[in-house]
Design a protein around this motif. Structure first.
Motif, PDB file in Angstrom:
ATOM      1  N   CYS A  23      33.236  32.857  41.708  1.00 45.50           N
ATOM      2  CA  CYS A  23      34.532  33.278  41.195  1.00 45.50           C
ATOM      3  C   CYS A  23      35.589  32.270  41.656  1.00 45.50           C
ATOM      4  CB  CYS A  23      34.864  34.679  41.690  1.00 45.50           C
ATOM      5  SG  CYS A  23      36.246  35.407  40.812  1.00 45.50           S
ATOM      6  N   VAL A  24      36.361  31.752  40.693  1.00 45.65           N
ATOM      7  CA  VAL A  24      37.408  30.771  40.971  1.00 45.65           C
ATOM      8  C   VAL A  24      38.712  31.312  40.404  1.00 45.65           C
ATOM      9  CG1 VAL A  24      38.184  28.409  40.544  1.00 45.65           C
ATOM     10  CG2 VAL A  24      35.739  28.879  40.814  1.00 45.65           C
ATOM     11  N   PHE A  25      39.763  31.339  41.226  1.00 50.11           N
ATOM     12  CA  PHE A  25      41.067  31.790  40.768  1.00 50.11           C
ATOM     13  C   PHE A  25      41.897  30.588  40.365  1.00 50.11           C
ATOM     14  CE2 PHE A  25      45.528  33.074  41.590  1.00 50.11           C
ATOM     15  CZ  PHE A  25      45.620  34.054  40.611  1.00 50.11           C
ATOM     16  N   LEU A  26      42.340  30.575  39.113  1.00 50.96           N
ATOM     17  CA  LEU A  26      43.206  29.511  38.610  1.00 50.96           C
ATOM     18  C   LEU A  26      44.640  30.009  38.698  1.00 50.96           C
ATOM     19  CD1 LEU A  26      41.107  28.503  35.464  1.00 50.96           C
ATOM     20  CD2 LEU A  26      41.013  27.523  37.766  1.00 50.96           C
ATOM     21  N   GLU A  27      45.295  29.671  39.799  1.00 52.99           N
ATOM     22  CA  GLU A  27      46.616  30.222  40.113  1.00 52.99           C
ATOM     23  C   GLU A  27      47.635  29.940  39.010  1.00 52.99           C
ATOM     24  OE1 GLU A  27      49.839  30.125  43.746  1.00 52.99           O
ATOM     25  OE2 GLU A  27      47.805  29.435  44.101  1.00 52.99           O
ATOM     26  N   LEU A  68      32.627  31.085  32.595  1.00 53.42           N
ATOM     27  CA  LEU A  68      32.854  32.348  31.884  1.00 53.42           C
ATOM     28  C   LEU A  68      34.274  32.773  32.210  1.00 53.42           C
ATOM     29  CD1 LEU A  68      29.767  34.703  32.370  1.00 53.42           C
ATOM     30  CD2 LEU A  68      30.475  33.523  30.311  1.00 53.42           C
ATOM     31  N   GLU A  69      35.105  32.897  31.187  1.00 49.95           N
ATOM     32  CA  GLU A  69      36.483  33.333  31.382  1.00 49.95           C
ATOM     33  C   GLU A  69      36.597  34.759  30.867  1.00 49.95           C
ATOM     34  OE1 GLU A  69      39.188  30.467  29.684  1.00 49.95           O
ATOM     35  OE2 GLU A  69      38.184  28.806  30.712  1.00 49.95           O
ATOM     36  N   ILE A  70      36.862  35.680  31.772  1.00 49.02           N
ATOM     37  CA  ILE A  70      36.975  37.095  31.416  1.00 49.02           C
ATOM     38  C   ILE A  70      38.437  37.338  31.055  1.00 49.02           C
ATOM     39  CG2 ILE A  70      36.485  39.448  32.143  1.00 49.02           C
ATOM     40  CD1 ILE A  70      34.036  37.439  32.129  1.00 49.02           C
ATOM     41  N   ILE A  71      38.688  37.622  29.788  1.00 54.89           N
ATOM     42  CA  ILE A  71      40.023  37.635  29.214  1.00 54.89           C
ATOM     43  C   ILE A  71      40.361  39.028  28.682  1.00 54.89           C
ATOM     44  CG2 ILE A  71      41.464  36.606  27.392  1.00 54.89           C
ATOM     45  CD1 ILE A  71      40.558  34.590  29.474  1.00 54.89           C
ATOM     46  N   GLN A  72      41.632  39.393  28.772  1.00 59.21           N
ATOM     47  CA  GLN A  72      42.122  40.660  28.221  1.00 59.21           C
ATOM     48  C   GLN A  72      42.005  40.633  26.695  1.00 59.21           C
ATOM     49  OE1 GLN A  72      43.432  43.403  30.028  1.00 59.21           O
ATOM     50  NE2 GLN A  72      43.172  44.354  28.038  1.00 59.21           N
ATOM     51  N   SER A  73      41.323  41.636  26.139  1.00 59.92           N
ATOM     52  CA  SER A  73      41.276  41.743  24.679  1.00 59.92           C
ATOM     53  C   SER A  73      42.658  42.188  24.191  1.00 59.92           C
ATOM     54  CB  SER A  73      40.187  42.723  24.240  1.00 59.92           C
ATOM     55  OG  SER A  73      40.395  43.993  24.819  1.00 59.92           O
TER      56      SER A  73
END
Length: 120
Positions: free
Chosen positions: A29-33, A47-52
């Motif tokens: 897991c990497v946080f892209l600030e 894998l980018e988990i994005i808000q639908s």
């Protein structure tokens, strides 16, 4: 060119991220600030988990990414234990391999390809 990232749209990002961390335990897991975004880095693939939202909803409406797994049945069982549901297959394909699609708890599809347990 090579694939770099897959965006997975989910109704709740934190719940989706938690599930995908379990589904892909080797992912870091990497946080892209700058973007306030958590991504899973899986051996250089993201894998980018994005808000639908209204433009891109969660669900199985098109492209399916297939992951290579050592033993297909074992991978199916592992994903099922996490709450994924077999959606299509498994079916035999080239070179003695099998493939299937699983539906994650958010309606997205995950493809798996691998050897059958009893194949040599």
């Amino acid at each position: 060119m090579k694939p770099a990232a897959l965006l997975v749209h989910v109704p709740d990002v934190q719940i989706g991220l938690d599930w995908y961390k379990k589904a892909f335990p080797k992912g870091q897991c990497v946080f892209l600030e700058e973007f306030s975004l958590n991504v899973l880095d899986i051996d250089g693939f993201t894998l980018e988990i994005i808000q639908s939202d209204a433009k891109v909803g969660a669900g199985k409406f098109g492209t399916v990414l297939y992951w290579s797994v050592p033993i297909l049945e074992e991978a199916i069982d592992r994903f099922a234990a996490l709450g994924a549901r077999l959606y299509r297959g498994p079916m035999a394909i080239e070179f003695g391999l099998g493939m299937c699609q699983l539906e994650d708890p958010f309606g997205n599809l995950i493809g798996l390809r691998g050897k059958y347990k009893d194949s040599k």
